[in-house]
Design an enzyme around this catalytic site. Structure first.
Site, PDB file in Angstrom:
ATOM      1  N   ASP A  19       0.847  -1.202   0.000  1.00 47.89           N
ATOM      2  CA  ASP A  19       0.000   0.000   0.000  1.00 47.89           C
ATOM      3  C   ASP A  19       0.884   1.254   0.000  1.00 47.89           C
ATOM      4  O   ASP A  19       0.838   2.072   0.915  1.00 47.89           O
ATOM      5  CB  ASP A  19      -0.956   0.007   1.207  1.00 47.89           C
ATOM      6  CG  ASP A  19      -0.235   0.050   2.551  1.00 47.89           C
ATOM      7  OD1 ASP A  19      -0.855   0.545   3.533  1.00 47.89           O
ATOM      8  OD2 ASP A  19       0.943  -0.374   2.629  1.00 47.89           O
ATOM      9  N   ASP A  24       6.709   1.268   1.884  1.00 50.84           N
ATOM     10  CA  ASP A  24       6.410   0.274   0.837  1.00 50.84           C
ATOM     11  C   ASP A  24       7.232   0.585  -0.414  1.00 50.84           C
ATOM     12  O   ASP A  24       7.782  -0.313  -1.053  1.00 50.84           O
ATOM     13  CB  ASP A  24       4.936   0.313   0.436  1.00 50.84           C
ATOM     14  CG  ASP A  24       3.972   0.123   1.573  1.00 50.84           C
ATOM     15  OD1 ASP A  24       3.795   1.067   2.359  1.00 50.84           O
ATOM     16  OD2 ASP A  24       3.432  -0.982   1.698  1.00 50.84           O
ATOM     17  N   ASN A  48      -2.472   2.730   3.480  1.00 49.00           N
ATOM     18  CA  ASN A  48      -1.884   4.058   3.692  1.00 49.00           C
ATOM     19  C   ASN A  48      -2.696   5.135   2.975  1.00 49.00           C
ATOM     20  O   ASN A  48      -2.756   6.285   3.417  1.00 49.00           O
ATOM     21  CB  ASN A  48      -0.448   4.096   3.153  1.00 49.00           C
ATOM     22  CG  ASN A  48       0.523   3.451   4.106  1.00 49.00           C
ATOM     23  OD1 ASN A  48       0.359   3.524   5.328  1.00 49.00           O
ATOM     24  ND2 ASN A  48       1.527   2.774   3.561  1.00 49.00           N
ATOM     25  N   THR A 133       2.901  -5.964   2.795  1.00 45.77           N
ATOM     26  CA  THR A 133       3.361  -4.815   3.578  1.00 45.77           C
ATOM     27  C   THR A 133       2.249  -3.794   3.803  1.00 45.77           C
ATOM     28  O   THR A 133       2.532  -2.631   4.124  1.00 45.77           O
ATOM     29  CB  THR A 133       4.555  -4.134   2.884  1.00 45.77           C
ATOM     30  OG1 THR A 133       4.126  -3.631   1.597  1.00 45.77           O
ATOM     31  CG2 THR A 133       5.728  -5.078   2.721  1.00 45.77           C
ATOM     32  N   PHE A 174      -0.789  -0.419  12.592  1.00 48.92           N
ATOM     33  CA  PHE A 174      -1.702   0.070  11.557  1.00 48.92           C
ATOM     34  C   PHE A 174      -2.212  -1.032  10.619  1.00 48.92           C
ATOM     35  O   PHE A 174      -3.421  -1.135  10.375  1.00 48.92           O
ATOM     36  CB  PHE A 174      -0.998   1.157  10.736  1.00 48.92           C
ATOM     37  CG  PHE A 174      -1.835   1.710   9.616  1.00 48.92           C
ATOM     38  CD1 PHE A 174      -1.619   1.288   8.307  1.00 48.92           C
ATOM     39  CD2 PHE A 174      -2.848   2.638   9.870  1.00 48.92           C
ATOM     40  CE1 PHE A 174      -2.397   1.783   7.264  1.00 48.92           C
ATOM     41  CE2 PHE A 174      -3.632   3.132   8.830  1.00 48.92           C
ATOM     42  CZ  PHE A 174      -3.405   2.707   7.527  1.00 48.92           C
ATOM     43  N   ASN A 175      -1.330  -1.824  10.020  1.00 48.28           N
ATOM     44  CA  ASN A 175      -1.765  -2.811   9.016  1.00 48.28           C
ATOM     45  C   ASN A 175      -2.797  -3.779   9.572  1.00 48.28           C
ATOM     46  O   ASN A 175      -3.764  -4.138   8.896  1.00 48.28           O
ATOM     47  CB  ASN A 175      -0.570  -3.598   8.465  1.00 48.28           C
ATOM     48  CG  ASN A 175       0.291  -2.778   7.528  1.00 48.28           C
ATOM     49  OD1 ASN A 175      -0.177  -1.788   6.967  1.00 48.28           O
ATOM     50  ND2 ASN A 175       1.542  -3.156   7.372  1.00 48.28           N
ATOM     51  N   HIS A 247       9.665   0.326   7.915  1.00 49.10           N
ATOM     52  CA  HIS A 247       9.014  -0.923   8.303  1.00 49.10           C
ATOM     53  C   HIS A 247       9.059  -1.981   7.190  1.00 49.10           C
ATOM     54  O   HIS A 247       9.538  -3.079   7.378  1.00 49.10           O
ATOM     55  CB  HIS A 247       7.536  -0.680   8.627  1.00 49.10           C
ATOM     56  CG  HIS A 247       7.265   0.333   9.685  1.00 49.10           C
ATOM     57  ND1 HIS A 247       7.314   0.048  11.045  1.00 49.10           N
ATOM     58  CD2 HIS A 247       6.895   1.642   9.579  1.00 49.10           C
ATOM     59  CE1 HIS A 247       6.993   1.143  11.729  1.00 49.10           C
ATOM     60  NE2 HIS A 247       6.740   2.106  10.875  1.00 49.10           N
ATOM     61  N   ASP A 248       8.521  -1.617   6.035  1.00 48.13           N
ATOM     62  CA  ASP A 248       8.243  -2.625   5.007  1.00 48.13           C
ATOM     63  C   ASP A 248       9.504  -3.195   4.368  1.00 48.13           C
ATOM     64  O   ASP A 248       9.513  -4.343   3.916  1.00 48.13           O
ATOM     65  CB  ASP A 248       7.318  -2.041   3.931  1.00 48.13           C
ATOM     66  CG  ASP A 248       5.979  -1.647   4.518  1.00 48.13           C
ATOM     67  OD1 ASP A 248       5.340  -0.730   3.981  1.00 48.13           O
ATOM     68  OD2 ASP A 248       5.574  -2.255   5.529  1.00 48.13           O
TER      69      ASP A 248
HETATM   70  O1  RIB Z   1       2.645   0.223  10.851  1.00 47.49           O
HETATM   71  C1  RIB Z   1       3.504   0.333   9.744  1.00 47.49           C
HETATM   72  C2  RIB Z   1       2.831  -0.148   8.500  1.00 47.49           C
HETATM   73  O2  RIB Z   1       1.688   0.652   8.229  1.00 47.49           O
HETATM   74  C3  RIB Z   1       3.723  -0.020   7.253  1.00 47.49           C
HETATM   75  O3  RIB Z   1       3.408  -1.043   6.346  1.00 47.49           O
HETATM   76  C4  RIB Z   1       3.341   1.316   6.688  1.00 47.49           C
HETATM   77  O4  RIB Z   1       3.536   1.380   5.260  1.00 47.49           O
HETATM   78  C5  RIB Z   1       1.872   1.344   6.997  1.00 47.49           C
HETATM   79  O5  RIB Z   1       1.207   0.639   5.964  1.00 47.49           O
HETATM   80 CA    CA Z   2       2.772  -0.478   4.068  1.00 46.27          CA
END
Ligand code: RIB
Ligand code: CA
Length: 320
Positions: A19, A24, A48, A133, A174-175, A247-248
Site C-alpha cells: 500500500d 512500501d 496508507n 506490507t 496500523f496494518n 518498516h516494510d
Molecule cells: O505500521 C507500519 C505499517 O503501516 C507499514 O506497512 C506502513 O507502510 C503502513 O502501511
Molecule cells: Ca505499508
C-alpha cells in the site's frame, strides 16, 4: 587450487502486496535492486491511502527503477467488513508526499489482484513467497478463495502487528488495525507465516544522514532522499524519534539475509471484537496458552547490518 567459484544463488521469486506508502516504496526499490530477489509482480491494497493512490504509487516507483516488466494488479479497495481508515496524516493524501514524480507511464494490469495471484500460483513450478506490507485484505482472499493452491505458497512474510505497544492505537499496529478480520484469517490459515512486527521495524530506522548520503547520487537515490525528507520529518515531529522506521523494507531484507532477524515460533491471534484493543496481535511469547504455534515472529534485528544492506542496494539503483 582454483580460485573459489562464487556460488550463484537462485533468486527467490516473490509477489509483493503493498500500500505505497513511503516505506512500501522503499521495499519495492530494495526488491528491484537485489539480485537475491526476483520481484515477479506487485499487487496493491488500500491502506496508507485509497487504492487508486497506492496503485498509482506502485506504478510510479516501478517507473523510477525502470521495471515496466513487473506487472501491477490492484486488489481490495477496503477491508473485508470494516470502513477503510487510511494513514493520510503520515503519508499524505496521495500516499507518497515529498517527491513530485512524473505521472505513471502505464496503467495497472486489468485482472484484479486475486485473479493474478491465482494465475501465478497455478503456473509457478516451485512454491512462491508472498510478501505483504499493507493491510492483509488481499492475503485473506488468497487464504479463503485459493485453498486449492496453498501448496504453491512457500510462505507469507508480512509486516504487521507487535508483541507490545501498537503505533496507531496503544494496542494495535496500523496494518492489522485496518483489517483485523483479514489478519485473523491469515493467522488461522495453516500457511507458513513470518511476522515482521514493530519490535523489529522500530529498530530499522533511517535519518537525515541517510537521505544526505543518497542525495545527488542519481534519480532513484534522489527520489528516496525526498521520500525520507518527508517520512523522517514526520517521525521526528510526531514522535520525537531520530529517524523514520522503514518498516516494510525489513520484509525484503529478511528474505535477502534471514540472519538479520532474531525470531521465535509461537501462537499469534488477533483481537477483532474489543473496540479498546481492536487489531491487537496477541503474541504468546511465554507459551502460557494452549494455542498451537502458528507464526514465526521477529523479536529483534541486527540494525547495523540492516542499514548497511539497505543503503548498499539503494545506492546501486542508478547507473554510475
Ligand atoms: O505500521 C507500519 C505499517 O503501516 C507499514 O506497512 C506502513 O507502510 C503502513 O502501511
Ligand atoms: Ca505499508
Amino acid at each position: 587450487m582454483l580460485g573459489a567459484v562464487p556460488i550463484k544463488t537462485v533468486p527467490k521469486r516473490i509477489l509483493l502486496d503493498c500500500d505505497p506508502g513511503h516505506d512500501d516504496a522503499i521495499a519495492i526499490m530494495l526488491a528491484a535492486a537485489s539480485p537475491e530477489i526476483e520481484l515477479v509482480g506487485v499487487t496493491t491494497v488500500a491502506g496508507n491511502s485509497l487504492l487508486e493512490n497506492t496503485t498509482r504509487n506502485a506504478l510510479i516507483v516501478l517507473d523510477m527503477v525502470n521495471r515496466p516488466d513487473i506487472p501491477v494488479h490492484s486488489g481490495r479497495a477496503a477491508p473485508l467488513v470494516r470502513e477503510l481508515r487510511t494513514a493520510a496524516s503520515m503519508h499524505g493524501d496521495g500516499g507518497l508526499d515529498g517527491p513530485v514524480p512524473n505521472a505513471p507511464t502505464r496503467e495497472a494490469n486489468s485482472a484484479n489482484a486475486l485473479g493474478y495471484i491465482e494465475n501465478i500460483l497455478e503456473n509457478e513450478v516451485e512454491p512462491i513467497t508472498l510478501v505483504a506490507t499493507g493491510p492483509l485484505s488481499n492475503m485473506a482472499d488468497v487464504v479463503t478463495e485459493l485453498g486449492h493452491l496453498h501448496h504453491k505458497i512457500e510462505q507469507i512474510v508480512f509486516m504487521g502487528g507487535a508483541i507490545e505497544l501498537g503505533n496507531w492505537t496503544p494496542a494495535a499496529e496500523f496494518n492489522i488495525l485496518v483489517d483485523p478480520e483479514a489478519a485473523e484469517i491469515v493467522m488461522e490459515s495453516g500457511l507458513k507465516l513470518t511476522m515482521i512486527g514493530l519490535e523489529v521495524t522500530h529498530q530499522a530506522w533511517l535519518d537525515d544522514s541517510h537521505a544526505q548520503a543518497l542525495r545527488g547520487k542519481g534519480e532513484c537515490e534522489d527520489f528516496v532522499a525526498e521520500l525520507l525528507d518527508h517520512f523522517v520529518g514526520f517521525h521526528q515531529q510526531r514522535f520525537g524519534w531520530p529517524g523514520a522506521p522503514i518498516h516494510d523494507a525489513v520484509t525484503i531484507a529478511h528474505l535477502i539475509d534471514p540472519s538479520l532477524l532474531i525470531t521465535i515460533v509461537t501462537n499469534v491471534t488477533v483481537e477483532t471484537k474489543s473496540e479498546l484493543t481492536l487489531g491487537r496481535t496477541v503474541v504468546d511469547v511465554y507459551g502460557v496458552t494452549d494455542r498451537a504455534p502458528n507464526v514465526t515472529v521477529g523479536t529483534g534485528i541486527d540494525r547495523g547490518r540492516f542499514v548497511t544492506l539497505l543503503m548498499q542496494y539503494l545506492l546501486s539503483l542508478s547507473p554510475n
